[in-house]
Design a protein around this motif. Structure first.
Motif, PDB file in Angstrom:
ATOM      1  N   ILE A   1      28.842 -43.284  19.305  1.00  0.00           N
ATOM      2  CA  ILE A   1      28.455 -42.571  20.381  1.00  0.00           C
ATOM      3  C   ILE A   1      27.282 -41.720  20.518  1.00  0.00           C
ATOM      4  O   ILE A   1      25.851 -41.609  20.001  1.00  0.00           O
ATOM      5  N   TYR A   2      27.875 -40.484  19.137  1.00  0.00           N
ATOM      6  CA  TYR A   2      27.168 -39.927  18.603  1.00  0.00           C
ATOM      7  C   TYR A   2      25.610 -40.238  17.834  1.00  0.00           C
ATOM      8  O   TYR A   2      24.896 -39.695  17.065  1.00  0.00           O
ATOM      9  N   GLY A   3      26.251 -41.408  17.008  1.00  0.00           N
ATOM     10  CA  GLY A   3      25.340 -42.276  15.998  1.00  0.00           C
ATOM     11  C   GLY A   3      24.080 -42.632  16.830  1.00  0.00           C
ATOM     12  O   GLY A   3      23.039 -42.497  16.693  1.00  0.00           O
ATOM     13  N   TYR A   4      24.799 -43.415  18.006  1.00  0.00           N
ATOM     14  CA  TYR A   4      23.086 -43.482  19.124  1.00  0.00           C
ATOM     15  C   TYR A   4      22.159 -42.282  19.726  1.00  0.00           C
ATOM     16  O   TYR A   4      21.343 -42.191  19.600  1.00  0.00           O
ATOM     17  N   GLU A   5      22.811 -41.649  20.039  1.00  0.00           N
ATOM     18  CA  GLU A   5      22.237 -40.217  20.476  1.00  0.00           C
ATOM     19  C   GLU A   5      21.620 -40.080  19.103  1.00  0.00           C
ATOM     20  O   GLU A   5      20.220 -39.592  19.758  1.00  0.00           O
ATOM     21  N   SER A   6      21.869 -39.098  17.745  1.00  0.00           N
ATOM     22  CA  SER A   6      20.620 -38.962  16.998  1.00  0.00           C
ATOM     23  C   SER A   6      20.200 -39.370  16.632  1.00  0.00           C
ATOM     24  O   SER A   6      19.303 -39.157  15.873  1.00  0.00           O
ATOM     25  N   ARG A   7      20.006 -41.399  17.140  1.00  0.00           N
ATOM     26  CA  ARG A   7      19.284 -41.763  16.034  1.00  0.00           C
ATOM     27  C   ARG A   7      17.953 -42.310  17.831  1.00  0.00           C
ATOM     28  O   ARG A   7      16.225 -42.186  17.329  1.00  0.00           O
ATOM     29  N   LEU A   8      19.138 -42.288  18.880  1.00  0.00           N
ATOM     30  CA  LEU A   8      17.931 -42.304  19.837  1.00  0.00           C
ATOM     31  C   LEU A   8      17.635 -41.494  20.705  1.00  0.00           C
ATOM     32  O   LEU A   8      16.546 -40.970  21.598  1.00  0.00           O
ATOM     33  N   LYS A   9      17.665 -40.250  20.443  1.00  0.00           N
ATOM     34  CA  LYS A   9      18.037 -39.164  21.620  1.00  0.00           C
ATOM     35  C   LYS A   9      17.758 -39.545  23.162  1.00  0.00           C
ATOM     36  O   LYS A   9      17.050 -38.890  23.449  1.00  0.00           O
ATOM     37  N   ILE A  10      18.008 -39.891  23.523  1.00  0.00           N
ATOM     38  CA  ILE A  10      18.000 -40.589  25.147  1.00  0.00           C
ATOM     39  C   ILE A  10      18.447 -39.356  25.521  1.00  0.00           C
ATOM     40  O   ILE A  10      17.697 -38.967  26.793  1.00  0.00           O
ATOM     41  N   VAL A  11      19.393 -38.747  25.546  1.00  0.00           N
ATOM     42  CA  VAL A  11      20.324 -37.542  26.643  1.00  0.00           C
ATOM     43  C   VAL A  11      19.412 -36.522  26.419  1.00  0.00           C
ATOM     44  O   VAL A  11      19.167 -36.019  27.029  1.00  0.00           O
ATOM     45  N   GLU A  12      18.865 -36.382  24.947  1.00  0.00           N
ATOM     46  CA  GLU A  12      18.240 -35.142  24.254  1.00  0.00           C
ATOM     47  C   GLU A  12      16.736 -34.964  25.465  1.00  0.00           C
ATOM     48  O   GLU A  12      16.796 -34.057  26.423  1.00  0.00           O
ATOM     49  N   LYS A  13      16.645 -36.009  25.838  1.00  0.00           N
ATOM     50  CA  LYS A  13      15.061 -36.322  26.541  1.00  0.00           C
ATOM     51  C   LYS A  13      15.690 -36.751  27.750  1.00  0.00           C
ATOM     52  O   LYS A  13      14.945 -35.387  28.602  1.00  0.00           O
ATOM     53  N   TYR A  14      16.337 -36.462  28.439  1.00  0.00           N
ATOM     54  CA  TYR A  14      17.210 -36.529  29.866  1.00  0.00           C
ATOM     55  C   TYR A  14      16.605 -35.393  30.008  1.00  0.00           C
ATOM     56  O   TYR A  14      16.404 -34.509  31.353  1.00  0.00           O
ATOM     57  N   GLU A  15      17.808 -34.267  29.126  1.00  0.00           N
ATOM     58  CA  GLU A  15      18.292 -32.796  29.699  1.00  0.00           C
ATOM     59  C   GLU A  15      16.630 -32.121  29.659  1.00  0.00           C
ATOM     60  O   GLU A  15      17.199 -31.435  29.932  1.00  0.00           O
ATOM     61  N   GLU A  16      16.177 -32.634  28.300  1.00  0.00           N
ATOM     62  CA  GLU A  16      14.670 -32.021  28.403  1.00  0.00           C
ATOM     63  C   GLU A  16      13.721 -31.685  29.754  1.00  0.00           C
ATOM     64  O   GLU A  16      13.476 -30.694  30.244  1.00  0.00           O
ATOM     65  N   ILE A  17      13.942 -33.446  29.854  1.00  0.00           N
ATOM     66  CA  ILE A  17      13.027 -33.149  31.261  1.00  0.00           C
ATOM     67  C   ILE A  17      13.709 -32.792  32.520  1.00  0.00           C
ATOM     68  O   ILE A  17      12.866 -32.079  33.249  1.00  0.00           O
ATOM     69  N   ALA A  18      15.232 -32.636  32.364  1.00  0.00           N
ATOM     70  CA  ALA A  18      15.022 -32.411  33.812  1.00  0.00           C
ATOM     71  C   ALA A  18      15.104 -30.604  33.918  1.00  0.00           C
ATOM     72  O   ALA A  18      14.785 -30.345  34.269  1.00  0.00           O
ATOM     73  N   GLY A  19      15.088 -30.635  32.490  1.00  0.00           N
ATOM     74  CA  GLY A  19      14.687 -28.692  32.655  1.00  0.00           C
ATOM     75  C   GLY A  19      13.336 -28.510  32.720  1.00  0.00           C
ATOM     76  O   GLY A  19      13.144 -27.562  33.167  1.00  0.00           O
ATOM     77  N   LEU A  20      12.444 -29.120  32.419  1.00  0.00           N
ATOM     78  CA  LEU A  20      10.468 -29.479  33.004  1.00  0.00           C
ATOM     79  C   LEU A  20      11.115 -29.559  33.854  1.00  0.00           C
ATOM     80  O   LEU A  20       9.613 -28.532  34.589  1.00  0.00           O
TER      81      LEU A  20
END
Length: 131
Positions: free
Chosen positions: A62-81
């Motif tokens: 799962i960490y490998g998927y996130e490191s390549r796709l960054k879906i959760v990272e983008k979600y958290e950035e969107i939530a902050g914005l």
């Protein structure tokens, strides 16, 4: 014993569908139901060490998927914005200050949101899954 990453359930919700049913079940017991390794072992018929190994390998996947796709990272950035844009909009209703500058701030945040969300997830996801 290893420590649980309490942010992991969000990753599991996002990428869990990419795991086998068995891996997803074990991670669900561990993170969402807060079962111990021994309890999961009893439920699944896998040794305690096997459960631990499965959790570690599944987490790495799962960490490998996130490191390549960054879906959760983008979600958290969107939530902050969104939070910042909402705060700026609330300040617009307050007395005093330059409304024009506050409106420009909101527009800037919305443009950043647009840029983040314009990434075509399907175009990003498909090649990654073929690897």
């Amino acid at each position: 014993m290893f420590e649980k990453n309490m942010k992991f359930p969000l990753l599991l919700d996002t990428y869990g569908v990419l795991l086998t049913e068995r891996k997803r079940e074990i991670l669900d017991y561990y993170y969402n139901d807060d079962y111990s390794l021994s309890e999961i072992s009893e439920l699944t018929g896998i040794s305690r060490q096997g459960v631990r190994d499965s959790i570690k390998k599944s987490e790495e996947e799962i960490y490998g998927y996130e490191s390549r796709l960054k879906i959760v990272e983008k979600y958290e950035e969107i939530a902050g914005l969104c939070e910042r844009a909402a705060s700026a909009a609330m300040r617009l209703t307050e007395n005093g200050g330059d409304v024009s500058d506050r409106a420009k701030e909101i527009l800037s945040l919305l443009e950043r949101l647009k840029a983040i969300t314009s990434t075509q997830t399907a175009d990003v996801l498909e090649p990654e899954l073929r690897e």
